[in-house]
Design a protein around this motif. Structure first.
Motif, PDB file in Angstrom:
ATOM      1  N   THR A 174      -6.474  -0.435  -5.468  1.00  0.00           N
ATOM      2  CA  THR A 174      -6.355   0.916  -5.991  1.00  0.00           C
ATOM      3  C   THR A 174      -5.895   1.814  -4.845  1.00  0.00           C
ATOM      4  O   THR A 174      -6.491   1.811  -3.763  1.00  0.00           O
ATOM      5  CB  THR A 174      -7.685   1.433  -6.556  1.00  0.00           C
ATOM      6  N   LEU A 175      -4.823   2.563  -5.080  1.00  0.00           N
ATOM      7  CA  LEU A 175      -4.254   3.448  -4.066  1.00  0.00           C
ATOM      8  C   LEU A 175      -4.579   4.891  -4.412  1.00  0.00           C
ATOM      9  O   LEU A 175      -4.383   5.326  -5.550  1.00  0.00           O
ATOM     10  CB  LEU A 175      -2.733   3.261  -4.006  1.00  0.00           C
ATOM     11  N   GLU A 183      -4.120   5.306  -8.330  1.00  0.00           N
ATOM     12  CA  GLU A 183      -3.456   4.386  -9.248  1.00  0.00           C
ATOM     13  C   GLU A 183      -3.827   2.959  -8.874  1.00  0.00           C
ATOM     14  O   GLU A 183      -3.806   2.598  -7.691  1.00  0.00           O
ATOM     15  CB  GLU A 183      -1.942   4.572  -9.170  1.00  0.00           C
ATOM     16  N   ALA A 184      -4.157   2.156  -9.891  1.00  0.00           N
ATOM     17  CA  ALA A 184      -4.329   0.722  -9.664  1.00  0.00           C
ATOM     18  C   ALA A 184      -2.946   0.096  -9.570  1.00  0.00           C
ATOM     19  O   ALA A 184      -2.060   0.382 -10.381  1.00  0.00           O
ATOM     20  CB  ALA A 184      -5.124   0.104 -10.801  1.00  0.00           C
ATOM     21  N   GLN A 185      -2.741  -0.763  -8.567  1.00  0.00           N
ATOM     22  CA  GLN A 185      -1.422  -1.345  -8.340  1.00  0.00           C
ATOM     23  C   GLN A 185      -1.517  -2.842  -8.065  1.00  0.00           C
ATOM     24  O   GLN A 185      -2.529  -3.348  -7.581  1.00  0.00           O
ATOM     25  CB  GLN A 185      -0.725  -0.671  -7.156  1.00  0.00           C
ATOM     26  N   SER A 186      -0.407  -3.519  -8.387  1.00  0.00           N
ATOM     27  CA  SER A 186      -0.182  -4.903  -7.987  1.00  0.00           C
ATOM     28  C   SER A 186       1.202  -4.934  -7.360  1.00  0.00           C
ATOM     29  O   SER A 186       2.195  -4.587  -7.998  1.00  0.00           O
ATOM     30  CB  SER A 186      -0.231  -5.831  -9.200  1.00  0.00           C
ATOM     31  N   PHE A 226       5.599   3.410   1.971  1.00  0.00           N
ATOM     32  CA  PHE A 226       6.317   2.804   0.848  1.00  0.00           C
ATOM     33  C   PHE A 226       5.498   1.638   0.296  1.00  0.00           C
ATOM     34  O   PHE A 226       4.993   0.811   1.063  1.00  0.00           O
ATOM     35  CB  PHE A 226       7.683   2.263   1.286  1.00  0.00           C
ATOM     36  N   VAL A 227       5.393   1.586  -1.024  1.00  0.00           N
ATOM     37  CA  VAL A 227       4.824   0.421  -1.704  1.00  0.00           C
ATOM     38  C   VAL A 227       5.983  -0.504  -2.043  1.00  0.00           C
ATOM     39  O   VAL A 227       7.010  -0.068  -2.563  1.00  0.00           O
ATOM     40  CB  VAL A 227       4.071   0.836  -2.991  1.00  0.00           C
ATOM     41  N   ARG A 228       5.814  -1.782  -1.772  1.00  0.00           N
ATOM     42  CA  ARG A 228       6.879  -2.746  -2.018  1.00  0.00           C
ATOM     43  C   ARG A 228       6.686  -3.434  -3.376  1.00  0.00           C
ATOM     44  O   ARG A 228       5.653  -4.021  -3.632  1.00  0.00           O
ATOM     45  CB  ARG A 228       6.892  -3.814  -0.914  1.00  0.00           C
ATOM     46  N   GLU A 229       7.688  -3.329  -4.219  1.00  0.00           N
ATOM     47  CA  GLU A 229       7.740  -4.079  -5.483  1.00  0.00           C
ATOM     48  C   GLU A 229       6.478  -3.914  -6.324  1.00  0.00           C
ATOM     49  O   GLU A 229       5.838  -4.874  -6.735  1.00  0.00           O
ATOM     50  CB  GLU A 229       7.988  -5.566  -5.187  1.00  0.00           C
ATOM     51  N   PRO A 234      -0.099  -3.378 -18.179  1.00  0.00           N
ATOM     52  CA  PRO A 234      -1.140  -2.606 -18.866  1.00  0.00           C
ATOM     53  C   PRO A 234      -2.280  -2.173 -17.938  1.00  0.00           C
ATOM     54  O   PRO A 234      -2.946  -1.171 -18.208  1.00  0.00           O
ATOM     55  CB  PRO A 234      -1.637  -3.588 -19.935  1.00  0.00           C
ATOM     56  N   ALA A 235      -2.488  -2.930 -16.836  1.00  0.00           N
ATOM     57  CA  ALA A 235      -3.606  -2.611 -15.952  1.00  0.00           C
ATOM     58  C   ALA A 235      -3.180  -1.986 -14.625  1.00  0.00           C
ATOM     59  O   ALA A 235      -4.027  -1.491 -13.875  1.00  0.00           O
ATOM     60  CB  ALA A 235      -4.410  -3.883 -15.670  1.00  0.00           C
ATOM     61  N   THR A 236      -1.885  -2.030 -14.313  1.00  0.00           N
ATOM     62  CA  THR A 236      -1.415  -1.513 -13.025  1.00  0.00           C
ATOM     63  C   THR A 236      -0.197  -0.616 -13.220  1.00  0.00           C
ATOM     64  O   THR A 236       0.569  -0.793 -14.168  1.00  0.00           O
ATOM     65  CB  THR A 236      -1.044  -2.657 -12.058  1.00  0.00           C
ATOM     66  N   GLY A 237      -0.015   0.312 -12.283  1.00  0.00           N
ATOM     67  CA  GLY A 237       1.080   1.257 -12.397  1.00  0.00           C
ATOM     68  C   GLY A 237       2.056   1.173 -11.243  1.00  0.00           C
ATOM     69  O   GLY A 237       1.854   0.439 -10.269  1.00  0.00           O
ATOM     70  N   ALA A 238       3.134   1.953 -11.345  1.00  0.00           N
ATOM     71  CA  ALA A 238       4.168   1.965 -10.313  1.00  0.00           C
ATOM     72  C   ALA A 238       4.740   3.370 -10.138  1.00  0.00           C
ATOM     73  O   ALA A 238       5.917   3.553  -9.861  1.00  0.00           O
ATOM     74  CB  ALA A 238       5.283   0.987 -10.674  1.00  0.00           C
ATOM     75  N   SER A 239       3.879   4.376 -10.291  1.00  0.00           N
ATOM     76  CA  SER A 239       4.349   5.757 -10.158  1.00  0.00           C
ATOM     77  C   SER A 239       4.168   6.309  -8.744  1.00  0.00           C
ATOM     78  O   SER A 239       4.867   7.244  -8.355  1.00  0.00           O
ATOM     79  CB  SER A 239       3.621   6.662 -11.156  1.00  0.00           C
ATOM     80  N   LEU A 240       3.243   5.730  -7.983  1.00  0.00           N
ATOM     81  CA  LEU A 240       3.001   6.178  -6.599  1.00  0.00           C
ATOM     82  C   LEU A 240       3.535   5.109  -5.657  1.00  0.00           C
ATOM     83  O   LEU A 240       2.836   4.166  -5.302  1.00  0.00           O
ATOM     84  CB  LEU A 240       1.503   6.402  -6.362  1.00  0.00           C
ATOM     85  N   THR A 241       4.798   5.233  -5.262  1.00  0.00           N
ATOM     86  CA  THR A 241       5.409   4.164  -4.460  1.00  0.00           C
ATOM     87  C   THR A 241       5.999   4.638  -3.141  1.00  0.00           C
ATOM     88  O   THR A 241       6.476   3.817  -2.368  1.00  0.00           O
ATOM     89  CB  THR A 241       6.517   3.463  -5.263  1.00  0.00           C
ATOM     90  N   ALA A 242       5.995   5.939  -2.860  1.00  0.00           N
ATOM     91  CA  ALA A 242       6.555   6.426  -1.602  1.00  0.00           C
ATOM     92  C   ALA A 242       6.087   7.847  -1.357  1.00  0.00           C
ATOM     93  O   ALA A 242       5.766   8.590  -2.294  1.00  0.00           O
ATOM     94  CB  ALA A 242       8.083   6.372  -1.634  1.00  0.00           C
ATOM     95  N   GLY A 243       6.058   8.215  -0.084  1.00  0.00           N
ATOM     96  CA  GLY A 243       5.673   9.574   0.249  1.00  0.00           C
ATOM     97  C   GLY A 243       5.528   9.751   1.735  1.00  0.00           C
ATOM     98  O   GLY A 243       5.872   8.869   2.528  1.00  0.00           O
ATOM     99  N   GLU A 244       5.023  10.902   2.118  1.00  0.00           N
ATOM    100  CA  GLU A 244       4.801  11.188   3.528  1.00  0.00           C
ATOM    101  C   GLU A 244       3.376  11.652   3.755  1.00  0.00           C
ATOM    102  O   GLU A 244       2.720  12.140   2.827  1.00  0.00           O
ATOM    103  CB  GLU A 244       5.796  12.226   4.042  1.00  0.00           C
ATOM    104  N   LEU A 245       2.911  11.455   4.967  1.00  0.00           N
ATOM    105  CA  LEU A 245       1.575  11.881   5.356  1.00  0.00           C
ATOM    106  C   LEU A 245       1.697  12.812   6.553  1.00  0.00           C
ATOM    107  O   LEU A 245       2.190  12.410   7.608  1.00  0.00           O
ATOM    108  CB  LEU A 245       0.709  10.672   5.738  1.00  0.00           C
TER     109      LEU A 245
END
Length: 292
Positions: A174-175, A183-186, A226-229, A234-245
């Motif tokens: 979970t990110l 978001e839960a991610q795979s 960056f999140v890779r691939e 139904p259980a995981t998303g792909a909306s949060l894949t890049a950004g800055e801190l």
């Protein structure tokens, strides 16, 4: 205690050293290389360049200063003193290898093979070592990234931190992103990159995606991630894949039996993250103090 600083010369075994260790004799090493279309004379010439550079740096150390020599394989077992001056003789990557074990000591990067290395971190010629050792007050403070586990374990990196599964399996977690929710991610894992690392792995991902994120400067207290691939299901998303801190941390809670985090591609120095453990990724307090 002596008031004289200690100069620690860091290097790694040359390709010739490694071949001789593997094959035993020069003749066997030469035969092995010739069977692959290479000439041992090239390796011997490069080996001598490195040896001469190390000798030149050593000769430049004032006689009343302390000195030591450290091979790359022993860095993680070496105790650096607060007043050490670290001279790295080798490739840019060797500076990254040693940076995570320092805490404010100035680093002089010496290129033993000018024109062969990129020279982003090993900027200097060995002939200038004497002057550089006397001018370590002039430094560039490069931002570093960190990964901190909820049990207090901590990892530093000069280029980037990778977090993911130790094999080619998907990492489940979970990110949580500051200001953007969770978001839960795979995925194939994620990287958090500094400005120093923004010319490498981070830039490759950004170019492939056509990312509009501005690359940070090496001294800027800003990271890209960056999140890779990421796999939408139904259980995981792909909306949060890049950004800055620029402040705060990415928070990752492991939803796999075993995830790992390591810095600068050094998989032997790894944090192991068990199911339900949390790791926070962000800007480290420490910086690399690069001379000149």
């Amino acid at each position: 205690m002596s008031s004289a600083p200690r100069v620690v010369i860091v290097h790694r075994r040359t390709e010739l050293d490694e071949l001789l260790a593997r094959h035993g004799t020069r003749g066997q090493a030469a035969f092995f290389l010739s069977s692959r279309g290479r000439d041992i004379a090239e390796l011997e010439d490069r080996h001598q360049q490195t040896v001469r550079a190390i000798e030149r740096v050593s000769t430049a150390v004032p006689v009343d200063w302390r000195r030591g020599t450290l091979e790359r394989a022993d860095i993680d077992r070496f105790l650096f003193a607060p007043d050490d001056i670290v001279v790295v003789v080798g490739q840019d990557g060797l500076v990254a290898n040693v940076a995570k074990y320092l805490d404010g000591q100035p680093v002089v990067g010496v290129d033993p093979e000018p024109g062969r290395n990129a020279g982003a971190l090993v900027r200097h010629d060995a002939k200038d070592a004497a002057e550089l050792l006397r001018s370590t007050g002039s430094v560039e403070e490069r931002t570093m990234a960190e990964a901190v586990l909820d049990d207090g374990q901590r990892l530093l990196a000069l280029n980037e931190v990778f977090l993911g599964h130790p094999s080619h399996q998907s990492a489940r977690y979970t990110l949580d992103v500051p200001g953007a929710g969770g978001e839960a991610q795979s995925s194939s894992g994620l990287i958090v990159s500094t400005g120093t690392g923004a010319t490498g792995w981070c830039r490759s991902i950004a170019l492939e995606r056509g990312s509009q994120l501005a690359m940070p400067a090496p001294t800027e207290r800003r990271l890209l991630w960056f999140v890779r691939e990421a796999w939408p299901s139904p259980a995981t998303g792909a909306s949060l894949t890049a950004g800055e801190l620029t402040g705060g941390h990415l928070s990752v809670v492991a939803q796999s039996d075993r995830l790992v985090a390591f810095g600068d591609g050094v998989e032997s120095d790894t944090l192991v993250i068990g199911w339900g453990q949390t790791v926070r990724l962000g800007v480290a307090a420490q910086r690399l103090r690069l001379v000149g």
